[in-house]
Design a protein around this motif. Structure first.
Motif, PDB file in Angstrom:
ATOM      1  N   ALA A 186      -6.022  18.905 -13.794  1.00  0.00           N
ATOM      2  CA  ALA A 186      -4.753  19.646 -13.760  1.00  0.00           C
ATOM      3  C   ALA A 186      -4.862  20.914 -12.932  1.00  0.00           C
ATOM      4  N   LEU A 187      -6.095  21.459 -12.840  1.00  0.00           N
ATOM      5  CA  LEU A 187      -6.286  22.666 -12.036  1.00  0.00           C
ATOM      6  C   LEU A 187      -6.377  22.348 -10.558  1.00  0.00           C
ATOM      7  N   GLN A 188      -6.629  21.071 -10.202  1.00  0.00           N
ATOM      8  CA  GLN A 188      -6.700  20.648  -8.809  1.00  0.00           C
ATOM      9  C   GLN A 188      -5.691  19.534  -8.557  1.00  0.00           C
ATOM     10  N   SER A 189      -4.501  19.696  -9.076  1.00  0.00           N
ATOM     11  CA  SER A 189      -3.517  18.612  -9.033  1.00  0.00           C
ATOM     12  C   SER A 189      -3.018  18.325  -7.629  1.00  0.00           C
ATOM     13  N   GLY A 190      -3.196  19.254  -6.695  1.00  0.00           N
ATOM     14  CA  GLY A 190      -2.712  19.012  -5.344  1.00  0.00           C
ATOM     15  C   GLY A 190      -3.652  18.185  -4.492  1.00  0.00           C
ATOM     16  N   ARG A 191      -4.818  17.850  -5.013  1.00  0.00           N
ATOM     17  CA  ARG A 191      -5.801  17.098  -4.242  1.00  0.00           C
ATOM     18  C   ARG A 191      -5.450  15.617  -4.207  1.00  0.00           C
ATOM     19  N   ARG A 192      -5.847  14.931  -3.109  1.00  0.00           N
ATOM     20  CA  ARG A 192      -5.564  13.510  -2.950  1.00  0.00           C
ATOM     21  C   ARG A 192      -6.842  12.798  -2.546  1.00  0.00           C
ATOM     22  N   VAL A 193      -6.889  11.488  -2.814  1.00  0.00           N
ATOM     23  CA  VAL A 193      -8.055  10.692  -2.438  1.00  0.00           C
ATOM     24  C   VAL A 193      -7.987  10.374  -0.949  1.00  0.00           C
ATOM     25  N   THR A 194      -9.138  10.089  -0.374  1.00  0.00           N
ATOM     26  CA  THR A 194      -9.223   9.770   1.042  1.00  0.00           C
ATOM     27  C   THR A 194      -8.731   8.356   1.288  1.00  0.00           C
ATOM     28  N   VAL A 195      -7.858   8.189   2.272  1.00  0.00           N
ATOM     29  CA  VAL A 195      -7.303   6.880   2.606  1.00  0.00           C
ATOM     30  C   VAL A 195      -8.169   6.243   3.698  1.00  0.00           C
ATOM     31  N   PRO A 196      -8.763   5.046   3.432  1.00  0.00           N
ATOM     32  CA  PRO A 196      -9.572   4.384   4.475  1.00  0.00           C
ATOM     33  C   PRO A 196      -8.745   4.067   5.712  1.00  0.00           C
ATOM     34  N   ASN A 198      -9.079   1.326   7.677  1.00  0.00           N
ATOM     35  CA  ASN A 198      -8.724  -0.090   7.788  1.00  0.00           C
ATOM     36  C   ASN A 198      -7.485  -0.393   6.951  1.00  0.00           C
ATOM     37  N   ARG A 199      -6.624  -1.220   7.526  1.00  0.00           N
ATOM     38  CA  ARG A 199      -5.404  -1.602   6.811  1.00  0.00           C
ATOM     39  C   ARG A 199      -5.697  -2.838   5.951  1.00  0.00           C
ATOM     40  N   ASP A 200      -6.250  -2.607   4.783  1.00  0.00           N
ATOM     41  CA  ASP A 200      -6.590  -3.699   3.891  1.00  0.00           C
ATOM     42  C   ASP A 200      -6.232  -3.296   2.464  1.00  0.00           C
ATOM     43  N   GLU A 201      -6.761  -4.071   1.489  1.00  0.00           N
ATOM     44  CA  GLU A 201      -6.428  -3.832   0.096  1.00  0.00           C
ATOM     45  C   GLU A 201      -6.903  -2.455  -0.367  1.00  0.00           C
ATOM     46  N   LEU A 202      -8.056  -1.992   0.149  1.00  0.00           N
ATOM     47  CA  LEU A 202      -8.563  -0.687  -0.251  1.00  0.00           C
ATOM     48  C   LEU A 202      -7.645   0.437   0.216  1.00  0.00           C
ATOM     49  N   ARG A 203      -7.083   0.274   1.402  1.00  0.00           N
ATOM     50  CA  ARG A 203      -6.137   1.280   1.886  1.00  0.00           C
ATOM     51  C   ARG A 203      -4.899   1.318   0.988  1.00  0.00           C
ATOM     52  N   ARG A 204      -4.411   0.122   0.618  1.00  0.00           N
ATOM     53  CA  ARG A 204      -3.247   0.082  -0.274  1.00  0.00           C
ATOM     54  C   ARG A 204      -3.589   0.663  -1.645  1.00  0.00           C
ATOM     55  N   LEU A 205      -4.837   0.437  -2.104  1.00  0.00           N
ATOM     56  CA  LEU A 205      -5.253   1.036  -3.379  1.00  0.00           C
ATOM     57  C   LEU A 205      -5.246   2.553  -3.296  1.00  0.00           C
ATOM     58  N   ALA A 206      -5.789   3.095  -2.219  1.00  0.00           N
ATOM     59  CA  ALA A 206      -5.811   4.555  -2.058  1.00  0.00           C
ATOM     60  C   ALA A 206      -4.395   5.107  -1.959  1.00  0.00           C
ATOM     61  N   GLU A 207      -3.527   4.424  -1.218  1.00  0.00           N
ATOM     62  CA  GLU A 207      -2.139   4.883  -1.094  1.00  0.00           C
ATOM     63  C   GLU A 207      -1.430   4.834  -2.442  1.00  0.00           C
ATOM     64  N   ALA A 208      -1.691   3.769  -3.231  1.00  0.00           N
ATOM     65  CA  ALA A 208      -1.088   3.685  -4.557  1.00  0.00           C
ATOM     66  C   ALA A 208      -1.596   4.795  -5.468  1.00  0.00           C
ATOM     67  N   ALA A 209      -2.908   5.094  -5.367  1.00  0.00           N
ATOM     68  CA  ALA A 209      -3.471   6.186  -6.172  1.00  0.00           C
ATOM     69  C   ALA A 209      -2.841   7.525  -5.782  1.00  0.00           C
ATOM     70  N   ASN A 210      -2.656   7.746  -4.486  1.00  0.00           N
ATOM     71  CA  ASN A 210      -2.029   9.000  -4.043  1.00  0.00           C
ATOM     72  C   ASN A 210      -0.573   9.068  -4.487  1.00  0.00           C
ATOM     73  N   ALA A 211       0.128   7.917  -4.433  1.00  0.00           N
ATOM     74  CA  ALA A 211       1.518   7.913  -4.903  1.00  0.00           C
ATOM     75  C   ALA A 211       1.581   8.232  -6.397  1.00  0.00           C
ATOM     76  N   THR A 212       0.627   7.691  -7.160  1.00  0.00           N
ATOM     77  CA  THR A 212       0.572   7.999  -8.591  1.00  0.00           C
ATOM     78  C   THR A 212       0.298   9.484  -8.815  1.00  0.00           C
ATOM     79  N   LEU A 213      -0.621  10.045  -8.017  1.00  0.00           N
ATOM     80  CA  LEU A 213      -0.907  11.469  -8.131  1.00  0.00           C
ATOM     81  C   LEU A 213       0.315  12.313  -7.753  1.00  0.00           C
ATOM     82  N   ASP A 214       1.085  11.840  -6.760  1.00  0.00           N
ATOM     83  CA  ASP A 214       2.321  12.557  -6.406  1.00  0.00           C
ATOM     84  C   ASP A 214       3.284  12.604  -7.590  1.00  0.00           C
ATOM     85  N   ARG A 215       3.407  11.426  -8.256  1.00  0.00           N
ATOM     86  CA  ARG A 215       4.312  11.395  -9.417  1.00  0.00           C
ATOM     87  C   ARG A 215       3.781  12.277 -10.548  1.00  0.00           C
TER      88      ARG A 215
END
Length: 443
Positions: A186-196, A198-215
């Motif tokens: 909660a003290l570092q809520s503005g931080r996001r995970v690194t997006v790979p 390559n346009r593959d499932e891992l990239r979509r996972l990272a984007e989904a995690a960042n979208a969840t963090l945005d929410r």
């Protein structure tokens, strides 16, 4: 994944090894039989040219015997086949030149053997030539079996190592995402995970995690804002009541206590209204639904309008048979909040409309007041937000009525918006009609 890859590779290696053994054994068997047949034919040809006796030449592993008309062995390859009894006891018939058998009972042959016999014409009577080729075992030879086993183990080991390396390399970004998520607080809520890259499932996972963090950040920001606004609005009536009591206690003989009590009571009433609305919002956030039922919006509006006295004229425009699935008490709260807001800002009349449209139930509440500017239409739905006109018309308001109404609409799978109108403010509630099951719980 490594174990599965190793097991699959091992199964494939076993299948390939079996196929190789079957193919090599077939070729070896065919070769031995061809050698035995050729040796027997050669001896038969030599018998036509002259007598054949004593030792006979034959390829390695092939046993040859010649028997006269008395079934006596007169020639053969060196060893037990020359000095011992016949290697086979079957005889080709006169109608056939040769005959074959698989023999496993002969003491002259090690193990089982394939035997071919030829009937050869001789002036003294028919003679017989036998040639035996040993049966090739299922493993063909120990050397070949060891080679196949060694290659299979090596291939399986290489497949396991390759799978281990591939999985480790593939999951490295996942592990990095996991570590970054574990570090985000909660003290570092503005931080996001690194997006790979390559346009593959891992990239979509990272984007989904960042979208969840945005929410989550949005929810945290709303929570902080809500806490701040709630603290401010709760502090105001408490401070007002405290100030009035302290002033009265300074000059107790000169204070109009009934008037002071009424002023303090007004502050307490405002405080009670804020607490009640906060509890209602907490219940909505927890989605603690009661029994869900089918509700006729027209009947609900008729009952609620007739139940309370209003200072402005309420004009209903109700279409029959407009039903929704939901919580009756919460829909009543939504409607009364809209009606109270419209009555507060109307000049003389409030129009209430219930109708159906494209599978949705529509509830409209429109007043004939000054209306709400477009730039303020989203502001009024924010918690504790109050426009200047609202403060002047209702100083004791909490600023939570419209946010509560929109939250109830959202939890019923609908929307509450402010639409354009010729005069006044027109609030429009849109809810899907008769959706089976319980209302939507939101995201």
């Amino acid at each position: 994944m490594t174990v599965i890859a190793g097991m699959v590779t091992a199964v494939i290696c076993v299948i390939v090894a079996i196929l190789i053994l079957v193919e090599v054994r077939g070729s070896e068997t065919e070769s031995k039989r061809s050698q035995a047949t050729a040796a027997a034919l050669r001896i038969s040809y030599e018998m036509r040219r002259g007598p054949v006796r004593g030792d006979l030449d034959a390829p390695d592993g092939v046993v040859v015997q010649v028997m006269d008309e008395n079934r006596t062995v007169i020639a053969g390859t060196p060893g037990p086949s020359l000095d011992g009894p016949p290697i086979a006891h079957f005889h080709p018939s006169q109608a056939q030149v040769y005959s074959t058998r698989d023999v496993c009972s002969s003491v002259e042959l090690p193990g089982c053997a394939w035997v071919i016999g030829f009937r050869v014409y001789h002036p003294t009577g028919d003679w017989f030539v036998y040639a035996a080729a040993p049966t090739v075992p299922w493993y063909v030879s120990p050397g070949l079996t060891m080679l196949l086993v060694s290659v299979s183990l090596l291939v399986t080991l290489l497949a396991c190592l390759r799978a281990w390396g591939t999985v480790d390399q593939t999951l490295a970004p996942v592990d990095a995402i996991r570590r970054e998520l574990a570090e985000i607080t909660a003290l570092q809520s503005g931080r996001r995970v690194t997006v790979p890259e390559n346009r593959d499932e891992l990239r979509r996972l990272a984007e989904a995690a960042n979208a969840t963090l945005d929410r989550l950040d949005s929810a945290l920001e709303r929570q902080r804002s809500f806490t701040s606004d709630a603290s401010h609005d709760l502090r105001s009536p408490i401070a007002a009541a405290r100030t009035q009591i302290e002033e009265a206690l300074l000059y107790p003989d000169e204070v109009d206590w009934p008037r002071t009590a009424r002023a303090v009571l007004q502050s307490l009433e405002r405080l009670q209204a804020i607490v009640t609305d906060l509890l209602q919002l907490a219940r909505l956030d927890a989605a603690a639904w009661k029994d869900v039922e089918t509700i006729d919006l027209g009947a609900l509006v008729t009952i609620e309008v007739a139940r309370s006295d209003r200072t402005k004229r309420i004009v209903p425009h109700l279409q029959e048979g407009v039903t929704v699935r939901g919580d009756r008490l919460r829909l009543v709260r939504l409607f009364t909040n809209l009606l109270d807001n419209a009555e507060r800002h109307a000049e003389s009349q409030v129009d209430v409309t219930v109708r159906r449209s494209d599978g949705h139930a529509i509830l409209e509440v429109q007043d004939d007041g000054a209306g709400i500017a477009k730039e303020h239409r989203d502001v009024v739905f924010q918690r504790f937000a109050r426009l200047e006109a609202s403060k002047s018309r209702d100083p004791g308001g909490t600023g939570l009525g419209l946010p509560i109404a929109r939250e109830i609409a959202r939890l019923h799978g609908g929307t509450l918006t402010i639409e354009d109108s010729e005069r006044g403010a027109r609030f429009v509630l849109c809810i899907p009609r008769n959706v089976p099951g319980r209302p939507s719980q939101g995201s």
